[in-house]
Write an enzyme that holds these catalytic residues in place. Structure first.
Site, mmCIF file in Angstrom:
data_model
loop_
_atom_site.group_PDB
_atom_site.id
_atom_site.type_symbol
_atom_site.label_atom_id
_atom_site.label_comp_id
_atom_site.label_asym_id
_atom_site.label_seq_id
_atom_site.Cartn_x
_atom_site.Cartn_y
_atom_site.Cartn_z
ATOM 1 N N GLU A 95 -31.624 -8.398 79.056
ATOM 2 C CA GLU A 95 -32.700 -8.572 80.339
ATOM 3 C C GLU A 95 -34.028 -7.871 79.498
ATOM 4 O OE1 GLU A 95 -31.094 -8.209 84.281
ATOM 5 O OE2 GLU A 95 -30.864 -6.131 83.357
ATOM 6 N N CYS A 110 -40.328 -3.048 77.555
ATOM 7 C CA CYS A 110 -38.742 -2.368 77.273
ATOM 8 C C CYS A 110 -37.966 -3.646 76.568
ATOM 9 C CB CYS A 110 -38.250 -1.899 78.863
ATOM 10 S SG CYS A 110 -36.515 -1.280 77.773
ATOM 11 N N CYS A 117 -23.003 -2.811 74.399
ATOM 12 C CA CYS A 117 -23.144 -1.635 73.802
ATOM 13 C C CYS A 117 -21.805 -1.342 73.149
ATOM 14 C CB CYS A 117 -24.146 -0.283 74.780
ATOM 15 S SG CYS A 117 -24.872 0.806 73.345
ATOM 16 N N CYS A 121 -22.014 6.072 77.131
ATOM 17 C CA CYS A 121 -22.275 6.746 78.042
ATOM 18 C C CYS A 121 -22.061 6.964 78.992
ATOM 19 C CB CYS A 121 -24.322 7.008 77.495
ATOM 20 S SG CYS A 121 -23.904 6.901 76.042
ATOM 21 N N CYS A 124 -24.735 5.354 82.176
ATOM 22 C CA CYS A 124 -25.362 3.886 82.210
ATOM 23 C C CYS A 124 -24.758 2.748 82.424
ATOM 24 C CB CYS A 124 -26.033 4.376 80.613
ATOM 25 S SG CYS A 124 -26.895 3.116 79.270
ATOM 26 N N GLY A 172 -28.087 -1.958 74.848
ATOM 27 C CA GLY A 172 -27.521 -1.830 73.096
ATOM 28 C C GLY A 172 -28.887 -0.157 72.761
ATOM 29 N N GLU A 173 -27.531 -0.367 71.460
ATOM 30 C CA GLU A 173 -28.100 1.099 70.375
ATOM 31 C C GLU A 173 -28.639 0.570 69.225
ATOM 32 O OE1 GLU A 173 -28.646 5.056 70.784
ATOM 33 O OE2 GLU A 173 -29.466 3.431 68.421
ATOM 34 N N SER A 204 -35.518 4.707 71.221
ATOM 35 C CA SER A 204 -34.854 5.095 71.618
ATOM 36 C C SER A 204 -33.332 4.831 70.765
ATOM 37 C CB SER A 204 -34.738 5.156 73.197
ATOM 38 O OG SER A 204 -33.785 5.666 73.889
ATOM 39 N N SER A 226 -31.720 10.630 72.792
ATOM 40 C CA SER A 226 -31.270 10.719 74.236
ATOM 41 C C SER A 226 -30.450 11.932 74.297
ATOM 42 C CB SER A 226 -30.269 8.971 74.859
ATOM 43 O OG SER A 226 -31.052 8.247 74.216
ATOM 44 N N LEU A 227 -30.905 12.645 73.859
ATOM 45 C CA LEU A 227 -30.242 14.483 74.188
ATOM 46 C C LEU A 227 -29.247 14.357 75.240
ATOM 47 C CD1 LEU A 227 -30.232 16.389 72.174
ATOM 48 C CD2 LEU A 227 -31.293 17.881 73.676
ATOM 49 N N CYS A 346 -34.445 3.157 83.307
ATOM 50 C CA CYS A 346 -33.806 3.187 82.608
ATOM 51 C C CYS A 346 -32.150 3.054 82.873
ATOM 52 C CB CYS A 346 -33.527 4.705 82.197
ATOM 53 S SG CYS A 346 -35.791 4.441 81.920
HETATM 54 N N1 SAH Z 1 -28.869 3.199 73.491
HETATM 55 C C1 SAH Z 1 -30.314 3.596 73.015
HETATM 56 C C2 SAH Z 1 -31.641 3.093 73.808
HETATM 57 C C3 SAH Z 1 -31.445 2.478 75.426
HETATM 58 S S1 SAH Z 1 -31.094 3.214 76.362
HETATM 59 C C4 SAH Z 1 -30.566 4.761 73.503
HETATM 60 O O1 SAH Z 1 -29.391 5.292 74.851
HETATM 61 O O2 SAH Z 1 -31.089 5.839 73.640
HETATM 62 C C5 SAH Z 1 -33.322 3.682 77.038
HETATM 63 C C6 SAH Z 1 -32.593 5.529 78.024
HETATM 64 O O3 SAH Z 1 -32.263 5.529 79.317
HETATM 65 C C7 SAH Z 1 -31.556 6.456 76.776
HETATM 66 O O4 SAH Z 1 -32.120 7.765 76.959
HETATM 67 C C8 SAH Z 1 -30.560 6.423 78.718
HETATM 68 O O5 SAH Z 1 -29.739 7.555 78.223
HETATM 69 C C9 SAH Z 1 -31.736 6.634 79.972
HETATM 70 N N2 SAH Z 1 -30.040 5.854 80.197
HETATM 71 C C10 SAH Z 1 -29.581 5.119 80.375
HETATM 72 N N3 SAH Z 1 -28.684 5.358 81.689
HETATM 73 C C11 SAH Z 1 -29.253 6.235 82.365
HETATM 74 C C12 SAH Z 1 -29.399 6.070 83.473
HETATM 75 N N4 SAH Z 1 -28.917 6.088 85.332
HETATM 76 N N5 SAH Z 1 -30.546 6.935 84.939
HETATM 77 C C13 SAH Z 1 -31.583 7.000 83.879
HETATM 78 N N6 SAH Z 1 -31.131 7.114 82.874
HETATM 79 C C14 SAH Z 1 -30.671 6.681 81.567
HETATM 80 FE FE1 SF4 Z 2 -25.859 2.171 75.168
HETATM 81 FE FE2 SF4 Z 2 -28.003 3.594 74.868
HETATM 82 FE FE3 SF4 Z 2 -26.021 3.086 77.490
HETATM 83 FE FE4 SF4 Z 2 -25.697 4.929 75.662
HETATM 84 S S1 SF4 Z 2 -27.760 4.868 77.147
HETATM 85 S S2 SF4 Z 2 -24.241 2.739 77.292
HETATM 86 S S3 SF4 Z 2 -25.779 4.511 73.875
HETATM 87 S S4 SF4 Z 2 -27.705 1.290 76.063
#
Ligand code: SAH
Ligand code: SF4
Length: 363
Positions: A95, A110, A117, A121, A124, A172-173, A204, A226-227, A346
């Site tokens: 997507e 985006c 991935c 997390c 996510c 993805g990462e 990111s 993504s802290l 996100c």
């Molecule tokens: N994999 C990479 C980039 C994609 S995610 C990463 O993790 O940074 C883009 C952002 O959306 C990241 O900061 C991720 O942690 C955040 N994210 C993931 N799931 C989410 C959710 N359900 N609600 C809000 N932000 C989320």
């Molecule tokens: Fe992958 Fe980023 Fe989602 Fe974590 S937040 S599962 S690294 S896409």
């Protein structure tokens, strides 16, 4: 020759394109012209390349492909966010989301870097998908080309365009697929083509520490981290990659990021999870951890998805958290959720691609 057998040109580095054309007997000038037609004009048919003789156009069309991947589904949110489900020739899907800025005439695309991935997390949606495969430079660049097609932005000048920025925040990462991402970004940044500057691109990462320095040195793009937690025990749960690269190491890599400065601060993304990571004490600890780093914090209200185990913090809580960061000297905008009704916000992206039984992931 069927399309599947033709050599795709999108995603080849300039030198590769020049060498490939030379191997088919075309002059070096043709590579320069092709680059212009493909990336500055966005043509999808060799017959549209008027600076190239008809005979040569036909010869190219016989062996090369410049076709776009298919757009399997297109959705527009009530807030005008647009999402495209893009399908490649191997049927895998990702997507891509276009987020118009509601306050000015800009917008960010985006883009995804992997089908699924490898990371998991816990908040996510993409993390519930196994990694199916890395995207190639071809797949990544095509997401940008498709956005320009669908937004009707070929032939428009920079300032007339709505799509001005790119964020690698899709599925993805990106730093687990660095080579392909870097190759694609170099094509996207090339001044004689798509020409989106490194200043308008943000990558990111969930914290792939060993790749951060190289990313800054070679690509000089903006960095977002993504802290999501200020303690290792909690971050281990939310972002399991933390077990490998804990917070202190991650922040050290950020301090050394080559492309950071006060003018270009590192963004820390912090998803607001009710009762999990959103206390005043967490906010104060975040201020302490960031110290004197050129940084800002993006507070992301948690976006729900089917069967998620978290809830979003209340508005009041998010604002209180943000105030502590502001008082500590960090800009902390709250990201407005966009495209929630079409699962485009996100962390909501997911596709139905599945790894075939026994199939190995090409990494
Ligand atoms: N994999 C990479 C980039 C994609 S995610 C990463 O993790 O940074 C883009 C952002 O959306 C990241 O900061 C991720 O942690 C955040 N994210 C993931 N799931 C989410 C959710 N359900 N609600 C809000 N932000 C989320
Ligand atoms: Fe992958 Fe980023 Fe989602 Fe974590 S937040 S599962 S690294 S896409």
């Amino acid at each position: 020759m069927s399309i599947a057998e033709k050599q795709p040109l999108i995603g080849l580095a300039r030198e590769e394109l020049t060498a490939l054309l030379a191997s088919h007997g075309f002059a070096p000038l043709r590579a320069k012209q092709l680059w212009h037609w493909l990336y500055a004009k966005g043509v999808t048919d060799f017959t549209q390349m008027s600076s190239i003789a008809k005979g040569e156009q036909a010869k190219m069309a016989e062996v090369f492909s410049i076709a776009r991947p298919t757009v399997a589904r297109e959705q527009t949110s009530t807030d005008t966010t647009r999402k495209w489900l893009i399908e490649f020739t191997d049927k895998n899907q990702v997507e891509t989301v276009f987020i118009p800025d509601l306050t000015d005439d800009r917008g960010a695309l985006c883009i995804s870097s992997q089908v699924g991935c490898t990371l998991t997390c816990s908040f996510c949606h993409t993390g519930t998908m196994p990694l199916v495969r890395n995207l190639t430079a071809h797949d990544i660049v095509n997401q940008v080309l498709i956005a320009r097609d669908r937004l009707d932005e070929w032939g428009k000048r920079g300032e007339e365009r709505l799509f001005t920025n790119i964020v690698l925040m899709g599925m993805g990462e990106p730093l687990f697929n660095y080579e392909n991402v870097a190759k694609a970004l170099k094509i996207i940044m090339d001044n004689e083509g798509i020409a989106i500057s490194k200043r308008k691109i943000t990558l990111s990462t969930s914290g792939v520490v060993p790749m951060i320095e190289r990313c800054g040195r070679e690509l000089e793009v903006g960095l977002a981290i993504s802290l999501h937690a200020v303690r290792d025990d909690l971050r281990d749960v939310l972002v399991p990659l933390n077990k490998k690269y804990p917070i202190a190491e991650l922040l050290e890599a950020c301090r050394n990021y080559p492309a950071a400065s006060n003018a270009r601060r590192i963004t820390f993304e912090y998803v607001m999870l009710k009762g999990i990571n959103d206390s005043d004490a967490d906010a104060r600890e975040l201020v302490r951890l960031l110290g004197d780093m050129p940084a800002k914090v993006n507070l992301i209200p948690f976006n729900p998805w089917p069967n998620a185990i978290y809830e979003c913090s209340s508005n009041n809580r998010i604002h209180a958290f943000g105030r502590i960061l502001m008082d500590g000297g960090f800009a902390s905008p709250i990201r407005t959720p966009r495209g929630q009704d079409i699962l485009a916000a996100c962390g909501q992206l997911k596709s139905d691609s599945e790894r075939k039984k026994g199939e190995r992931v090409a990494l």
